[in-house]
Design a protein around this motif. Structure first.
Motif, mmCIF file in Angstrom:
data_model
loop_
_atom_site.group_PDB
_atom_site.id
_atom_site.type_symbol
_atom_site.label_atom_id
_atom_site.label_comp_id
_atom_site.label_asym_id
_atom_site.label_seq_id
_atom_site.Cartn_x
_atom_site.Cartn_y
_atom_site.Cartn_z
ATOM 1 N N LYS A 17 44.798 32.668 38.505
ATOM 2 C CA LYS A 17 44.824 33.159 39.883
ATOM 3 C C LYS A 17 44.232 34.563 39.960
ATOM 4 C CE LYS A 17 48.554 30.284 41.539
ATOM 5 N NZ LYS A 17 49.885 30.147 42.084
ATOM 6 N N GLY A 54 41.009 27.160 49.977
ATOM 7 C CA GLY A 54 41.945 26.541 49.038
ATOM 8 C C GLY A 54 42.255 27.435 47.853
ATOM 9 N N GLN A 57 44.707 30.242 48.643
ATOM 10 C CA GLN A 57 46.082 29.835 48.933
ATOM 11 C C GLN A 57 46.954 29.909 47.679
ATOM 12 O OE1 GLN A 57 46.752 29.429 52.257
ATOM 13 N NE2 GLN A 57 44.625 30.072 52.197
ATOM 14 N N TRP A 59 48.042 28.006 45.248
ATOM 15 C CA TRP A 59 47.805 26.733 44.588
ATOM 16 C C TRP A 59 48.574 26.631 43.273
ATOM 17 C CZ3 TRP A 59 45.816 27.764 39.884
ATOM 18 C CH2 TRP A 59 45.043 28.909 39.727
ATOM 19 N N THR A 80 45.637 22.210 46.035
ATOM 20 C CA THR A 80 45.711 23.192 47.116
ATOM 21 C C THR A 80 45.531 22.471 48.450
ATOM 22 O OG1 THR A 80 44.859 25.336 47.875
ATOM 23 C CG2 THR A 80 43.246 23.808 46.907
#
Length: 111
Positions: A17, A54, A57, A59, A80
């Motif tokens: 991330k 996506g 977000q 995820w 996602t």
């Protein structure tokens, strides 16, 4: 002489991330996509905006990462959602050393 090399460990969700966030900040409004991801399945109705949305977000990994020995990199399957709120899977290949990624493919889940 060995034909096998060192296989680096895959990134945790938190590490991936952070890498994705930084890569998107370095190239605002863009995500590097393969030709396949961008053009081979236009019937899926997905755009680069869906991919970027996506990835921005919260995820999670849809399944454990897979190591591609041919390209010597990890591929990550991300669960996602699209801009429209549809469930979306994105597969990205990561170059951890250069802190970059490429979207290999993406699709919506059909009911």
């Amino acid at each position: 002489m060995s034909t096998k090399g060192y296989c680096p460990p895959y990134l945790t969700e938190a590490q991936l991330k952070a890498l994705v966030k930084q890569a998107l900040e370095d190239t605002p409004g863009q995500a590097n996509e393969t030709y396949h991801a961008r053009y081979d399945h236009l019937e899926r109705g997905l755009t680069a905006d869906d991919v970027i949305y996506g990835l921005e977000q919260n995820w999670h990994y849809e399944r454990p990462p897979e190591f591609n020995e041919d390209q010597w990199q990890w591929k990550y399957r991300i669960a996602t959602e699209s801009v429209d709120g549809d469930e979306l899977t994105i597969i990205i290949a990561v170059d951890a050393a250069n802190r970059t990624f490429e979207v290999v493919t993406r699709w919506k889940h059909q009911e």
